[in-house]
Write a protein that holds these residues in place. Structure first.
Motif, PDB file in Angstrom:
ATOM      1  N   THR A   1      -3.078   6.955   8.044  1.00 55.46           N
ATOM      2  CA  THR A   1      -4.511   6.730   7.840  1.00 55.46           C
ATOM      3  C   THR A   1      -4.824   6.256   6.423  1.00 55.46           C
ATOM      4  O   THR A   1      -5.879   5.665   6.197  1.00 55.46           O
ATOM      5  CB  THR A   1      -5.325   8.001   8.150  1.00 55.46           C
ATOM      6  N   ASP A   2      -3.931   6.479   5.468  1.00 52.06           N
ATOM      7  CA  ASP A   2      -4.098   5.950   4.104  1.00 52.06           C
ATOM      8  C   ASP A   2      -3.702   4.477   4.025  1.00 52.06           C
ATOM      9  O   ASP A   2      -4.075   3.791   3.076  1.00 52.06           O
ATOM     10  CB  ASP A   2      -3.223   6.710   3.099  1.00 52.06           C
ATOM     11  N   LEU A   3      -2.936   4.015   4.980  1.00 50.44           N
ATOM     12  CA  LEU A   3      -2.414   2.644   4.945  1.00 50.44           C
ATOM     13  C   LEU A   3      -3.269   1.645   5.709  1.00 50.44           C
ATOM     14  O   LEU A   3      -3.462   0.515   5.253  1.00 50.44           O
ATOM     15  CB  LEU A   3      -0.986   2.607   5.506  1.00 50.44           C
TER      16      LEU A   3
ATOM     17  N   LYS B   1       0.831  -1.211   0.000  1.00 51.91           N
ATOM     18  CA  LYS B   1       0.000   0.000   0.000  1.00 51.91           C
ATOM     19  C   LYS B   1       0.864   1.261   0.000  1.00 51.91           C
ATOM     20  O   LYS B   1       0.580   2.208  -0.724  1.00 51.91           O
ATOM     21  CB  LYS B   1      -0.936   0.017   1.217  1.00 51.91           C
ATOM     22  N   LYS B   2       1.910   1.239   0.808  1.00 47.50           N
ATOM     23  CA  LYS B   2       2.803   2.401   0.920  1.00 47.50           C
ATOM     24  C   LYS B   2       3.361   2.810  -0.439  1.00 47.50           C
ATOM     25  O   LYS B   2       3.478   3.980  -0.757  1.00 47.50           O
ATOM     26  CB  LYS B   2       3.939   2.071   1.894  1.00 47.50           C
TER      27      LYS B   2
ATOM     28  N   GLY C   1       1.940   2.119  -3.331  1.00 55.62           N
ATOM     29  CA  GLY C   1       0.885   2.266  -4.325  1.00 55.62           C
ATOM     30  C   GLY C   1       0.644   1.033  -5.181  1.00 55.62           C
ATOM     31  O   GLY C   1       0.053   1.130  -6.255  1.00 55.62           O
TER      32      GLY C   1
ATOM     33  N   PRO D   1      -8.463  -2.007   1.124  1.00 55.30           N
ATOM     34  CA  PRO D   1      -8.545  -1.533   2.512  1.00 55.30           C
ATOM     35  C   PRO D   1      -7.930  -2.556   3.470  1.00 55.30           C
ATOM     36  O   PRO D   1      -8.076  -3.767   3.279  1.00 55.30           O
ATOM     37  CB  PRO D   1     -10.046  -1.374   2.752  1.00 55.30           C
TER      38      PRO D   1
ATOM     39  N   SER E   1     -15.809   1.161   2.772  1.00 54.55           N
ATOM     40  CA  SER E   1     -14.728   1.477   1.836  1.00 54.55           C
ATOM     41  C   SER E   1     -14.974   0.854   0.463  1.00 54.55           C
ATOM     42  O   SER E   1     -14.455   1.325  -0.534  1.00 54.55           O
ATOM     43  CB  SER E   1     -13.378   1.034   2.389  1.00 54.55           C
TER      44      SER E   1
ATOM     45  N   ASP F   1       4.974   7.466  11.328  1.00 52.69           N
ATOM     46  CA  ASP F   1       4.239   8.498  10.598  1.00 52.69           C
ATOM     47  C   ASP F   1       4.703   9.894  11.029  1.00 52.69           C
ATOM     48  O   ASP F   1       5.069  10.727  10.197  1.00 52.69           O
ATOM     49  CB  ASP F   1       2.746   8.313  10.852  1.00 52.69           C
TER      50      ASP F   1
ATOM     51  N   ARG G   1       3.310   8.132   2.889  1.00 56.85           N
ATOM     52  CA  ARG G   1       1.875   8.412   2.857  1.00 56.85           C
ATOM     53  C   ARG G   1       1.384   8.464   4.296  1.00 56.85           C
ATOM     54  O   ARG G   1       1.938   7.807   5.172  1.00 56.85           O
ATOM     55  CB  ARG G   1       1.134   7.291   2.116  1.00 56.85           C
ATOM     56  N   PRO G   2       0.316   9.201   4.555  1.00 51.91           N
ATOM     57  CA  PRO G   2      -0.205   9.233   5.925  1.00 51.91           C
ATOM     58  C   PRO G   2      -0.612   7.836   6.401  1.00 51.91           C
ATOM     59  O   PRO G   2      -1.136   7.036   5.616  1.00 51.91           O
ATOM     60  CB  PRO G   2      -1.434  10.146   5.827  1.00 51.91           C
TER      61      PRO G   2
ATOM     62  N   ASP H   1      -4.641  -0.862  -3.482  1.00 51.41           N
ATOM     63  CA  ASP H   1      -5.482   0.109  -2.775  1.00 51.41           C
ATOM     64  C   ASP H   1      -6.519  -0.616  -1.915  1.00 51.41           C
ATOM     65  O   ASP H   1      -7.499  -0.030  -1.480  1.00 51.41           O
ATOM     66  CB  ASP H   1      -6.162   1.058  -3.754  1.00 51.41           C
TER      67      ASP H   1
END
Length: 179
Positions: free
Chosen positions: A156-158, A117-118, A120, A125, A175, A146, A153-154, A123
């Motif tokens: 919360t995005d991960l 995820k970090k 990309g 959840p 999600s 963080d 990436r934040p 995606d």
């Protein structure tokens, strides 16, 4: 939804098995498929039992050296040659990932999906289900990573941190646009 659950195959006490059983029933009642390590022992068995009893499907990915512990009577079972292939197959089959309590194998699986995820590469959840505060220390470590700039990436995005099974499934369904 195909929900991959990373978790322990150890026999654990009720403070872990109770919430795991609750999550499994929610998953099954929601018509979802459990994608998991395929074992018919410990917490893996508890979750598979709960999903199956609630009408959900079971898709297991075992590994050759653990094939003797694979659960019989599932909707789908694949046997991978090694742990790396198992992780790859689990993630390929998943629409979403839940990280439940576990040991080093679970931690390895958790960091793999977060790394993907970090960068990309997915995606999907990801929920970390912090049953009985099991992951409090890890949660704090992630927050430090963080805050101190180790994550591009934040946080919360991960990953989404859930304290209760109902919150974990609600986040996944929301999600993915499931009402």
């Amino acid at each position: 939804m195909n929900i991959c659950v990373f978790l322990s195959a150890a026999d654990l006490d009720e403070r872990y098995t109770g919430p795991a059983r609750e999550f499994a029933k929610l998953l099954g009642k929601g018509g979802h498929t459990l994608v998991w390590g395929g074992s018919d022992v410990g917490l893996m068995k508890v979750v598979a039992d709960g999903v199956q009893e609630a009408g959900g499907r079971l898709a297991g990915v075992s590994v050759q050296f653990l094939a003797a512990k694979a659960r019989p009577g599932v909707d789908e079972m694949v046997v991978a040659k090694d742990l790396a292939e198992r992780k790859k197959l689990l993630l390929e089959r998943a629409d979403a990932v839940v990280i439940m309590v576990g040991g080093t194998g679970t931690l390895d699986e958790a960091t793999e999906i977060l790394e993907l995820k970090k960068h990309g590469h997915t995606d999907k959840p990801v929920v970390l289900l912090n049953t009985a505060g099991f992951y409090d220390g890890l949660k704090e470590q992630f927050r430090r990573m963080d805050a101190e700039g180790f994550l591009p990436r934040p946080l919360t995005d991960l990953v989404f941190f859930a304290e209760e099974p109902v919150g974990a499934l609600a986040y996944l369904e929301e999600s993915r646009g499931i009402e």
